[in-house]
Every structure is written in C-alpha cells, then in structure tokens.
Design a protein around this motif. Structure first.
Motif, PDB file in Angstrom:
ATOM      1  N   THR A 275       0.829  -1.200   0.000  1.00 11.47           N
ATOM      2  CA  THR A 275       0.000   0.000   0.000  1.00 11.47           C
ATOM      3  C   THR A 275       0.867   1.254   0.000  1.00 11.47           C
ATOM      4  OG1 THR A 275      -1.742  -1.167   1.200  1.00 11.47           O
ATOM      5  CG2 THR A 275      -1.809   1.235   1.238  1.00 11.47           C
ATOM      6  N   LEU A 276       1.916   1.257   0.824  1.00 11.15           N
ATOM      7  CA  LEU A 276       2.838   2.389   0.858  1.00 11.15           C
ATOM      8  C   LEU A 276       3.498   2.602  -0.499  1.00 11.15           C
ATOM      9  CD1 LEU A 276       5.333   3.295   3.642  1.00 11.15           C
ATOM     10  CD2 LEU A 276       6.180   3.037   1.330  1.00 11.15           C
ATOM     11  N   ASP A 281       4.975   5.114  -5.505  1.00 12.34           N
ATOM     12  CA  ASP A 281       5.500   4.791  -6.837  1.00 12.34           C
ATOM     13  C   ASP A 281       4.440   4.320  -7.827  1.00 12.34           C
ATOM     14  OD1 ASP A 281       7.871   5.271  -5.539  1.00 12.34           O
ATOM     15  OD2 ASP A 281       8.388   3.165  -5.288  1.00 12.34           O
ATOM     16  N   GLY A 282       3.200   4.236  -7.382  1.00 10.10           N
ATOM     17  CA  GLY A 282       2.176   3.700  -8.263  1.00 10.10           C
ATOM     18  C   GLY A 282       2.214   2.181  -8.290  1.00 10.10           C
ATOM     19  N   LYS A 283       1.234   1.595  -8.952  1.00 11.57           N
ATOM     20  CA  LYS A 283       1.142   0.129  -8.985  1.00 11.57           C
ATOM     21  C   LYS A 283       2.326  -0.483  -9.713  1.00 11.57           C
ATOM     22  CE  LYS A 283      -2.861  -1.746  -9.203  1.00 11.57           C
ATOM     23  NZ  LYS A 283      -4.202  -2.235  -9.622  1.00 11.57           N
ATOM     24  N   ALA A 284       2.797   0.176 -10.766  1.00 12.31           N
ATOM     25  CA  ALA A 284       3.945  -0.352 -11.509  1.00 12.31           C
ATOM     26  C   ALA A 284       5.190  -0.398 -10.629  1.00 12.31           C
ATOM     27  CB  ALA A 284       4.199   0.482 -12.757  1.00 12.31           C
ATOM     28  N   ALA A 286       5.275  -0.583  -7.299  1.00 18.53           N
ATOM     29  CA  ALA A 286       5.078  -1.635  -6.295  1.00 18.53           C
ATOM     30  C   ALA A 286       5.312  -3.009  -6.903  1.00 18.53           C
ATOM     31  CB  ALA A 286       3.674  -1.535  -5.712  1.00 18.53           C
ATOM     32  N   ARG A 287       4.845  -3.184  -8.131  1.00 21.66           N
ATOM     33  CA  ARG A 287       5.036  -4.472  -8.808  1.00 21.66           C
ATOM     34  C   ARG A 287       6.520  -4.754  -9.034  1.00 21.66           C
ATOM     35  NH1 ARG A 287       1.509  -3.725 -12.449  1.00 21.66           N
ATOM     36  NH2 ARG A 287       2.822  -2.853 -14.080  1.00 21.66           N
ATOM     37  N   GLU A 288       7.271  -3.737  -9.371  1.00 20.05           N
ATOM     38  CA  GLU A 288       8.703  -3.920  -9.606  1.00 20.05           C
ATOM     39  C   GLU A 288       9.445  -4.285  -8.319  1.00 20.05           C
ATOM     40  OE1 GLU A 288      12.553  -1.382 -11.333  1.00 20.05           O
ATOM     41  OE2 GLU A 288      10.516  -0.535 -11.397  1.00 20.05           O
ATOM     42  N   VAL A 289       9.131  -3.581  -7.227  1.00 18.43           N
ATOM     43  CA  VAL A 289       9.801  -3.861  -5.953  1.00 18.43           C
ATOM     44  C   VAL A 289       9.477  -5.261  -5.466  1.00 18.43           C
ATOM     45  CG1 VAL A 289       9.916  -3.227  -3.516  1.00 18.43           C
ATOM     46  CG2 VAL A 289       9.906  -1.435  -5.272  1.00 18.43           C
ATOM     47  N   PHE A 290       8.200  -5.641  -5.500  1.00 22.58           N
ATOM     48  CA  PHE A 290       7.829  -6.965  -5.015  1.00 22.58           C
ATOM     49  C   PHE A 290       8.267  -8.075  -5.973  1.00 22.58           C
ATOM     50  CE2 PHE A 290       5.354  -5.013  -1.711  1.00 22.58           C
ATOM     51  CZ  PHE A 290       5.343  -5.988  -0.722  1.00 22.58           C
ATOM     52  N   GLY A 291       8.426  -7.736  -7.229  1.00 25.02           N
ATOM     53  CA  GLY A 291       8.974  -8.726  -8.151  1.00 25.02           C
ATOM     54  C   GLY A 291      10.392  -9.093  -7.783  1.00 25.02           C
ATOM     55  N   VAL A 305       1.556 -11.222  -2.495  1.00 27.45           N
ATOM     56  CA  VAL A 305       1.375  -9.770  -2.561  1.00 27.45           C
ATOM     57  C   VAL A 305       1.908  -9.221  -3.881  1.00 27.45           C
ATOM     58  CG1 VAL A 305       1.999  -7.577  -1.471  1.00 27.45           C
ATOM     59  CG2 VAL A 305       1.403  -9.550  -0.054  1.00 27.45           C
ATOM     60  N   HIS A 306       2.939  -9.832  -4.417  1.00 28.71           N
ATOM     61  CA  HIS A 306       3.428  -9.431  -5.743  1.00 28.71           C
ATOM     62  C   HIS A 306       2.332  -9.601  -6.793  1.00 28.71           C
ATOM     63  CE1 HIS A 306       5.853 -10.479  -9.526  1.00 28.71           C
ATOM     64  NE2 HIS A 306       5.831  -9.179  -9.424  1.00 28.71           N
ATOM     65  N   ILE A 307       1.595 -10.692  -6.717  1.00 29.24           N
ATOM     66  CA  ILE A 307       0.501 -10.947  -7.665  1.00 29.24           C
ATOM     67  C   ILE A 307      -0.557  -9.847  -7.579  1.00 29.24           C
ATOM     68  CG2 ILE A 307      -1.449 -12.494  -8.112  1.00 29.24           C
ATOM     69  CD1 ILE A 307       0.402 -14.824  -7.374  1.00 29.24           C
ATOM     70  N   LEU A 308      -0.807  -9.345  -6.377  1.00 32.21           N
ATOM     71  CA  LEU A 308      -1.841  -8.328  -6.187  1.00 32.21           C
ATOM     72  C   LEU A 308      -1.502  -7.010  -6.868  1.00 32.21           C
ATOM     73  CD1 LEU A 308      -2.716  -8.897  -2.419  1.00 32.21           C
ATOM     74  CD2 LEU A 308      -3.824  -9.870  -4.444  1.00 32.21           C
ATOM     75  N   GLN A 309      -0.282  -6.824  -7.318  1.00 36.24           N
ATOM     76  CA  GLN A 309       0.128  -5.569  -7.948  1.00 36.24           C
ATOM     77  C   GLN A 309      -0.150  -5.553  -9.453  1.00 36.24           C
ATOM     78  OE1 GLN A 309       0.736  -3.631  -5.378  1.00 36.24           O
ATOM     79  NE2 GLN A 309       0.678  -5.568  -4.237  1.00 36.24           N
ATOM     80  N   PHE A 310      -0.701  -6.653  -9.997  1.00 33.09           N
ATOM     81  CA  PHE A 310      -1.053  -6.681 -11.417  1.00 33.09           C
ATOM     82  C   PHE A 310      -2.468  -6.142 -11.602  1.00 33.09           C
ATOM     83  CE2 PHE A 310       2.466  -9.582 -11.146  1.00 33.09           C
ATOM     84  CZ  PHE A 310       3.123  -9.432 -12.360  1.00 33.09           C
TER      85      PHE A 310
END
Length: 604
Positions: A275-276, A281-284, A286-291, A305-310
């Motif tokens: 969420t932070l 950084d936006g959803k993209a 967040a997706r990059e960091v969790f990837g 949680v990485h999946i939730l960023q798609f």
C-alpha cells in the motif's frame, strides 16, 4: 687420281678380309648350320639363323656404304654374317626340299637320329616339367586363394568376436548405469523424504518464529516509539509502522525492506508495504519492488502480494494459479474474495456474489483452532479480516443456494395464445429462450428504454407462444451485466396447469369483481361475469344470501381449453334476487382443490 686409288683398294680389302675371315667364318657357319639341322625337331633353327644373319649382313653393308663405320673393321663381320646366312639358308632350303622333319643329317646318319630322339625325350620331359610347374603354380594359387578365404573368415570371426566383446562391454556398462541410476533414484527418494521431513520441521519452526515475532511486535506496539538500533524482524516491522504513522515514508520504506530481508512468511507486513509503495511509486513501482523481493525470497506471502500488484484479469488469473499451486495458503482466499467484492467491482452479478461467498467461506474454515494466526504478525489485521468476512457472508445470505436463484416463467393465456414473462434473479443485458432441449435459442429483443443498473437497453422479459403449444421444457438463459452467459435453465411448462394457475391468480387478485349487484341499471340481478371468464380455474362456486350458510351452487360452464375466455352463448351469467337481499356470500373451490376465503358482497 685419288678416287682411282680408292676404287682399286676396295677389291683388295675384300680379298684380304676373305683370306683372313673366310676360313673360320665358313667353318663356324657350317657348324652352326649342322647344329640347326640336328635341332630341327625342336624348332626350325636354320630358318631363324638365316633370317638373323641376313638382317645383320644387310645392316652392316648399309653402314659401310653410308660410311657409318670403317670398312676395314666392318668387313669381317659382314663376311661372317653373309657366310652364316648362306649356310643356314642352304640347310633350311634342303630341309624344305626333302620335307625332312628331323633334318637332312638325321636322315643320312642314323646316329644323329638317335641323338635327336634323346633330345626329344629331354624336350618331352621339359614339357612335362613345364606342365607340372604350371599345374603346381595353379595349385599354389588355389591354395593361396583358399588361404586368403581362410584368412578372411578368420578376420570376420575375429571382428565378430571383437564386436561381441564390445556389445558385452556395452551391456555391462548399461547394466552398471541402470544400477547406478537405480541407486541414484533411491538416494533421491531418500533425500526427498528427508527434505519433506525437514520442510515440515521448518514449517513448524516458521510458525513458532512468527508467533514469537507477533508477541514481540505486540510488546513493542504497547511500548511505542521507534527502536534506535533494530535487529529483529519484529523491531523492523514496528519501526516501519511508527515511521508510516508519523509520515516518514522514506524510513518506513527502509524498515519494510529490512523486514522483507528476513523472508518471514506473514501476510500483513507485505500488504501494508505494498500500500505504501502504490502511494509513492504507483502500482507499476510496487510491482517492480515486489517482483525483486519474490525472486530473492521463498516466502509465499511475498509472492502472493506481488501478484496483487497486477491489473484486473491478469491479477485474477495469477491469483487462481497461485491458489491451485498452494491450496492450503489461507490468506489467498480472503484476497480472492476481494476480487469479486462490491467494493472492488461496484455492481456485483450473482456469479460475483457466489464467488465472493465461496472464497470467504473457505477462508473462515481455517479460523478453527487458530489456523490463521501463523500468517499474521499484527493480530489486529487478522481480526479486521475476520470481521469483514463475517459481515459480508451475512450480507450475501443464501447466495450459494442455487435453487433460490433460478429464473421463473409466468405464463398468461389470452384468446390469441400464450404470453410468457421471465423473471430473472439479477439484471441482464440479453435474454433468450427455446422450446425443447435442442435447437437454437431465440432472443427476446429489447424494450424502448434503458436499464438504470446497466446503462444499456433493457432486454424484453416477455415472449409469445401459440395457444396450441403442448407441454414440454422451455430453456432460458441470459447474459449478466459483465456479459457472462448464465444458464440455460430448464423450466417445465404444462399448458393446462398454467391456464388454471393463471386464472386462479387473477381471481384471487381481483376478487372484488366476482359479484356485481344491479349492474348496468338491471335492478334485481346479480352478475358473476368475471368468474365465467376465468372459469378454467374453478371447480365449483358456493354462495348464500343475507348471511346464511353457503347452501347454493352457481352454475359454471366447463372450461374450453382452445378458447378459454370466451363465454358460451347459452351460459347464464347472472341470478335474480329479491329486493330484500342485502348481501351475498361466495366461496370458490379451485381445480387444484384449494378454496378461497368466504367473500361477502353488500348490495348498495
């Protein structure tokens, strides 16, 4: 003068040569001729000698004439060659003249003939020896050929033996490899078993460690304030929450990343961190960091949680794939329910509600015996999820009961045929139907207005069928507001029962019109025209006047199924009453055996 001298010297030279050479040349030529004659049985040596000597004499003479050699030196050889040619030629001529096969001398001297016989014997033996040698050579060649064949066979046998030896070695090698593979497989199975046991032990340790982290986090939360030098995961998570609440997002982010470095498999720290990141950084982003975290770590919570960023459909597909691979990871079911929730979708279809209810029911099933505690560091987060799940399940009610949400079909018969009205359990964007269990569906079309729920043209909920339609199955299907097809639903249609139920519904709904006193100015008459029109639902009608018992029976003509609402011309649709009648009580017995309440009608 010189030429004359030279011409005069030539005869002298020839004469001198004859005097010197002629004696022994003639003798040698004579002996050679005699030898040739004696050897005639073996071959015509006289002819051979004559020919060779003649050629030699000719060559020498030409050489002398052409001055290729000195005459003084060449004349002796010329004389010898000429003498030999003359003697041998003479011998050969005499042999031909006398036709003597054994020679002239042998025919004159018997001793020479005996010598020739001995020579012939020798010749015969030589021929036999030659024949024997030839035969021996042939035999030797055959032996050699046989020896070569034997050697070839020997080589083939040796090659076959070598090949067999190689095959034996290969078989032995293969056997050893199979044995080795079997041993490797057995070792792998043992190792897998050990890993399974280790994984189970590790899982228990992780659960225990999460419990420890949760207790430490709770203690720190009660204490308040950031930890100056955090070392444990609960301390980093506590600091992240403190920094986040104070608005220090940079330090909060660092603390979350430090917590992720411990690879703790708890869901709530990562959902808060995501969420932070989405805010910053936006959803993209967040997706990059969790990837990156999912690639480095093993915790399923991070991967989830990485999946939730798609986005949307991609997120749902990945979430379903995650659950298929990890069916007992309880938090995934709560997150799956959110994909179908009203908060996420705005307007839910019946299918969305059912999917949400199924996922929440599965999530709540893990609550028993504290089965969800091992997935949360912050127990207040778990309590929030449980409260939301209970609230939503209560609101969804019996949505999982399929019998409660089947479309209904209300038939209405008229003199022209059947009018069928479909009632759906949810808004639709299209409706279609068919008669029977096969064949194409017919679309009902659209009404001249928009559905406020969908913002699209409202599908027509009705369709017509001829009055001659026989009993059968009517299949109905529709598209929900997301365009997903629902159905088909098979609905049983019985024209006779439908006619009776439709008429009964109208009679019950409009019961005030059963009886009419003095209608149309016809004083003293009581009309029951409505009951005649809908008589297909009526078995009999009992009535009474002025509050007496229901002791009278109205005459109702039978139902005409082909033309049910036409009143027969000979039917009497009224009765006469006296002026003293002030009221009338009526009760209808329907064809299904039920009875209406006793209705009372007062005369005005």
């Amino acid at each position: 003068m010189t030429n004359i001298g030279a011409g005069g010297a030539a005869p002298s030279l020839i004469k001198a040569s004859l005097s010197r050479t002629g004696k022994w040349a003639g003798s040698v030529a004579f002996v050679g001729g005699a030898a040739s004659d004696i050897l005639n049985p073996l071959a015509p040596f006289a002819a051979y000698v004559a020919l060779v000597a003649s050629v030699a004499a000719l060559i020498i003479a030409i050489a002398i004439v052409l001055r290729l050699v000195l005459a003084a030196k060449a004349l002796p050889a010329l004389v010898f060659a000429t003498s030999a040619a003359a003697v041998a030629g003479g011998v050969y001529a005499v042999q031909k003249e006398t036709n003597s096969q054994n020679g002239v001398i042998a025919s004159l001297v018997p001793a020479v003939a005996g010598l020739q016989q001995s020579i012939g014997i020798v010749s015969e033996k030589v021929a036999k020896i030659e024949q024997t040698v030839t035969q021996t050579q042939k035999t030797v060649e055959e032996v050699k050929q046989s020896t070569d064949t034997v050697a070839k066979k020997t080589d083939e046998i040796a090659s076959a033996q070598q090949q067999q030896t190689q095959q034996t070695a290969q078989v032995q090698k293969t056997t050893e490899e199979v044995k080795k593979q079997t041993e490797t497989l057995a070792a792998g199975q043992a190792q897998q078993q050990a890993q399974t046991e280790k994984l189970q032990a590790t899982t228990e340790q992780i659960a225990a460690s999460i419990d420890t982290i949760a207790k430490g986090f709770a203690a720190l939360a009660a204490q308040g304030g950031a930890i100056a030098e955090p070392k444990r995961p609960d301390e980093f998570y506590h600091n992240a929450r403190v920094y986040e609440l104070s608005g220090d997002m940079l330090n909060a982010r660092r603390a979350y990343l430090a917590f992720a470095g411990f690879d703790v498999d708890a869901i709530d720290p990562y959902t808060r961190f995501a969420t932070l990141l989405r805010v910053q950084d936006g959803k993209a982003g967040a997706r990059e960091v969790f990837g990156a975290l999912a690639d480095k770590g093993k915790a399923l919570s991070i991967k989830l949680v990485h999946i939730l960023q798609f986005d949307d459909a991609q997120r749902l597909d990945k979430l379903n794939a995650f659950i298929a691979a990890n069916p007992d990871f309880a938090p995934a079911y709560f997150l799956l329910a959110q994909e179908f929730s009203e908060d996420r979708l705005g307007a839910q279809t019946l299918a969305d509600k059912r999917n949400e209810a199924k996922a929440l029911t599965r999530f709540m099933a893990y609550e028993k015996d504290g089965g969800l505690l091992k997935y949360f560091v912050d127990q207040t987060q778990l309590a929030d999820w449980l409260d939301r799940s209970r609230s939503r399940l209560a609101a969804l009610g019996d949505v999982l009961d399929p019998s409660r949400f089947v479309p209904t079909l209300t038939p209405m018969r008229s003199n022209q045929g059947w009018s069928m009205t479909i009632s759906l359990p949810e808004p639709a964007t299209a409706i279609s139907w068919r008669m029977g269990d096969s064949g194409p569906f017919t679309d009902t079309g659209f009404l001249a207005l928009n559905d406020q729920t969908t913002g699209k043209p409202m599908p027509n909920p009705s369709f017509e069928m001829p009055g001659s339609t026989v009993a059968g199955i009517i299949a109905v299907k529709y598209l929900d507001i997301r365009g997903r097809e629902t159905g088909p639903f098979d609905i049983r249609f019985d024209p006779e029962t439908a006619l009776q139920q439709g008429d009964k519904q109208i009679l019950d709904q409009f019961w005030t019109s059963w009886i009419a006193f003095d209608a149309g100015g016809n004083h003293g008459l009581v009309y029951f025209t409505q009951m005649l029109s809908y008589r297909c639902a009526i078995k009999e009608v009992h009535y009474s006047l002025n509050g007496a018992a229901l002791d009278k029976l109205l005459e109702i003509p039978p139902c005409d199924k082909k033309d049910p609402y036409a009143i027969p011309y000979d039917a009497k649709g009224y009765i006469k009453v006296a002026d003293s009648v002030t009221s009338m009580s009526v009760q209808v017995t329907y064809t299904d055996g039920t009875k209406s309440p006793v209705r009372e009608y007062k005369r005005q």
